[in-house]
Design a protein around this motif. Structure first.
Motif, PDB file in Angstrom:
ATOM      1  N   GLY A  25      28.340 -25.033 -41.893  1.00 49.20           N
ATOM      2  CA  GLY A  25      28.090 -23.621 -42.117  1.00 49.20           C
ATOM      3  C   GLY A  25      26.678 -23.324 -42.547  1.00 49.20           C
ATOM      4  O   GLY A  25      26.011 -24.140 -43.178  1.00 49.20           O
ATOM      5  N   LYS A  41      26.312 -15.370 -44.830  1.00 53.73           N
ATOM      6  CA  LYS A  41      27.655 -14.949 -44.431  1.00 53.73           C
ATOM      7  C   LYS A  41      27.532 -13.736 -43.525  1.00 53.73           C
ATOM      8  O   LYS A  41      26.561 -13.007 -43.569  1.00 53.73           O
ATOM      9  CB  LYS A  41      28.492 -14.561 -45.666  1.00 53.73           C
ATOM     10  N   GLU A  74      32.433 -17.144 -41.305  1.00 55.86           N
ATOM     11  CA  GLU A  74      31.184 -17.847 -41.549  1.00 55.86           C
ATOM     12  C   GLU A  74      30.464 -18.092 -40.239  1.00 55.86           C
ATOM     13  O   GLU A  74      31.051 -18.075 -39.174  1.00 55.86           O
ATOM     14  CB  GLU A  74      31.486 -19.185 -42.216  1.00 55.86           C
ATOM     15  N   THR A  75      29.181 -18.348 -40.347  1.00 61.14           N
ATOM     16  CA  THR A  75      28.398 -18.737 -39.186  1.00 61.14           C
ATOM     17  C   THR A  75      27.957 -20.178 -39.371  1.00 61.14           C
ATOM     18  O   THR A  75      27.951 -20.694 -40.485  1.00 61.14           O
ATOM     19  CB  THR A  75      27.175 -17.822 -38.998  1.00 61.14           C
ATOM     20  N   GLY A  76      27.592 -20.825 -38.293  1.00 57.09           N
ATOM     21  CA  GLY A  76      27.137 -22.202 -38.397  1.00 57.09           C
ATOM     22  C   GLY A  76      27.165 -22.886 -37.056  1.00 57.09           C
ATOM     23  O   GLY A  76      27.247 -22.246 -36.008  1.00 57.09           O
TER      24      GLY A  76
END
Length: 131
Positions: free
Chosen positions: A30, A34, A41-43
């Motif tokens: 991640g 946010k 979540e982003t990642g």
């Protein structure tokens, strides 16, 4: 406890043709930021390992997790697809390779993953979307 994986195993066993399950284990990393609504979540996602098994070769999700952890314990979720057999015969392991490679490519290239069942380590469904 009956979970999503148990339902998937049962569905695979009830198909007209024998199935081979294709599983790609991946790690999510991640980003600190946010999403604006805080609900996801982003990642990045990295494929780690692949396996193919007949449904009868899998006792439970817990057994699958234990087997996977013995090879690589740093996975976050598993993508699962089924490969149907022909004339009452399950596909051989060799037939799975090209589809496992396709699963890894789909994940790395940010392709549509809606054709896969994706579960986290607790057997909860996961939805992945490309940015």
């Amino acid at each position: 406890m009956s979970g999503e994986f148990t339902k998937l195993l049962e569905a695979a066993k009830q198909q007209d043709q024998p199935q081979r399950l294709l599983m790609l284990f991946a790690r999510a990393e991640g980003d600190e930021e946010k999403a604006s609504n805080g609900s996801h979540e982003t990642g990045t996602v990295t494929p780690l390992m692949c396996v193919d098994k007949l449904p009868e070769e899998i006792d439970s999700f817990e057994a699958l997790v234990k087997e996977a952890d013995a090879i690589e314990s740093n996975w976050s979720f598993v993508l699962i697809a089924g490969l149907g057999g022909i004339d009452g015969e399950a596909p051989p392991t060799e037939a799975a390779d090209q589809y496992l490679n396709q699963m890894a490519n789909d994940l790395m290239m940010g392709q549509d993953l809606s054709g896969y069942t994706i579960l986290d380590r607790q057997q909860s469904p996961v939805i992945l979307q490309a940015n």
